[in-house]
Design a protein around this motif. Structure first.
Motif, PDB file in Angstrom:
ATOM      1  N   ARG A 251       1.036  -2.500   9.701  1.00  0.00           N
ATOM      2  CA  ARG A 251       1.947  -1.721   8.880  1.00  0.00           C
ATOM      3  C   ARG A 251       3.325  -2.348   8.942  1.00  0.00           C
ATOM      4  O   ARG A 251       3.749  -2.835   9.982  1.00  0.00           O
ATOM      5  N   ALA A 271      -2.696  -0.759   1.338  1.00  0.00           N
ATOM      6  CA  ALA A 271      -2.307   0.650   1.260  1.00  0.00           C
ATOM      7  C   ALA A 271      -0.794   0.745   1.211  1.00  0.00           C
ATOM      8  O   ALA A 271      -0.086  -0.166   1.648  1.00  0.00           O
ATOM      9  N   LYS A 272      -0.311   1.849   0.668  1.00  0.00           N
ATOM     10  CA  LYS A 272       1.137   2.013   0.534  1.00  0.00           C
ATOM     11  C   LYS A 272       1.467   3.505   0.536  1.00  0.00           C
ATOM     12  O   LYS A 272       0.747   4.312  -0.043  1.00  0.00           O
ATOM     13  N   ASP A 273       2.560   3.842   1.247  1.00  0.00           N
ATOM     14  CA  ASP A 273       3.082   5.198   1.168  1.00  0.00           C
ATOM     15  C   ASP A 273       4.598   5.122   1.017  1.00  0.00           C
ATOM     16  O   ASP A 273       5.146   4.031   0.814  1.00  0.00           O
ATOM     17  N   GLU A 274       5.272   6.254   1.120  1.00  0.00           N
ATOM     18  CA  GLU A 274       6.717   6.256   0.891  1.00  0.00           C
ATOM     19  C   GLU A 274       7.488   5.505   1.969  1.00  0.00           C
ATOM     20  O   GLU A 274       8.586   5.004   1.709  1.00  0.00           O
ATOM     21  N   GLN A 275       6.940   5.419   3.180  1.00  0.00           N
ATOM     22  CA  GLN A 275       7.666   4.797   4.280  1.00  0.00           C
ATOM     23  C   GLN A 275       7.254   3.348   4.557  1.00  0.00           C
ATOM     24  O   GLN A 275       8.050   2.546   5.038  1.00  0.00           O
TER      25      GLN A 275
END
Length: 323
Positions: A251, A271-275
């Motif tokens: 990450r 994968a990707k999220d806001e953080q």
């Protein structure tokens, strides 16, 4: 000197000066050689025919109306442009890979490929970097060795080297199957398989530490399907540390995702999220650990578990240095 010799020397002189970027003015050349302008025109016509027959579309001898004389034009799709020469000079200087004398020679030859009216400009642009150029510490001449060992790679010849490991008093002898030469961060490296060991991955040798080498007449075979590809290897190795090929997942939430993707050509965002983003990449050896640690608190290794634990142990040892 007979007439034929005079003509030959005259044409050679014209051709040499055209290659150097000079403009040929018929009137001046007629005075220079003590002939009439028609004779110079015949010389130019012969040169034009010679260039057309031997250089095809790469060069053309033509009349420049602005200069009122004949000039040699080079096809920019084939020859280096002034802009390209400047860029290459900058890259060479940044590499720091060659002795000062070798670097000066390379730059001088490179700049001579530019148009005469632009040479001073290129020299001025790189003057400060060239004056302050500092090669790496080994100060070894490598150009001939790179050529010789590239021949060994290309012809698949077994090579014996005397290799001086850092910290050792005397060199060790190694019998190798050389499969590639790569450049990375100041140094040239020979990539080779050890003949006396059955490793599935190659060993990497810094070429400035090769004290002596002998390219033998013995050939080795390479299975085409499993052949070594320098470009693919280079995508997966960091700091030129060899080792088993492995797939890592981590990450990242640092300031520059682009820098990560540029550093690891095999990296894929899975994968990707806001953080953060989760990245997967194929890499050779343990050099990747050094680079991952350089990302400080902005990165976490997820897989493989063994490598994650190794990272944790290394960080714990680093913390002890600050107690």
């Amino acid at each position: 000197m007979d007439e034929q010799q005079s003509k030959s020397l005259r044409i050679l002189s014209l051709y040499e000066r055209l290659c150097q970027g000079d403009t040929i003015l018929k009137k001046e050349e007629a005075v220079r050689f003590g002939v009439n302008e028609k004779t110079i025109q015949r010389d130019i016509d012969e040169l034009r025919t010679y260039i057309a027959n031997n250089f095809e579309a790469s060069m053309v001898l033509e009349y420049d109306r602005k200069k009122n004389g004949y000039v040699l034009r080079r096809n920019e799709n084939i020859w280096l442009t002034n802009e390209e020469i400047l860029v290459l000079a900058k890259v060479l200087l940044e590499s720091r890979a060659f002795q000062k004398a070798e670097m000066d020679q390379l730059l001088d030859k490179l700049i001579l490929q530019s148009q005469p009216e632009n040479r001073r400009f290129i020299q001025e642009v790189i003057r400060n970097e060239r004056f302050h150029y500092v090669p790496v510490q080994h100060n070894q001449s490598l150009i001939n060795m790179i050529w010789d060992l590239s021949y060994a790679v290309r012809t698949k010849r077994v090579t014996i080297i005397d290799y001086q490991k850092e910290g050792n008093d005397s060199p060790v002898k190694r019998k190798l199957k050389p499969v590639g030469i790569v450049f990375s961060e100041y140094y040239f490296y020979l990539v080779a398989f050890l003949i006396d060991y059955d490793f599935s991955f190659p060993t990497i040798y810094r070429m400035d530490r090769i004290v002596d080498y002998c390219i033998t007449d013995e050939r080795f075979k390479v299975d085409y399907k499993n052949r070594f590809e320098e470009g693919e290897f280079r995508k997966r190795v960091q700091f030129m540390y060899a080792g088993e090929l492995m797939k890592i997942t981590f990450r990242f939430w640092g300031p520059s995702l682009q820098a990560i993707l540029d550093r690891l050509p095999t990296a894929k965002i899975i994968a990707k999220d806001e953080q953060s983003v989760t990245i997967e990449a194929e890499v050779y050896g343990r050099g990747i650990k050094m680079w991952l640690l350089s990302q400080a608190q902005y990165l976490e290794v997820l897989k493989p578990e063994e490598f994650r634990n190794e990272m944790r142990e290394t960080i714990e040892k680093m913390l002890k240095n600050y107690k």
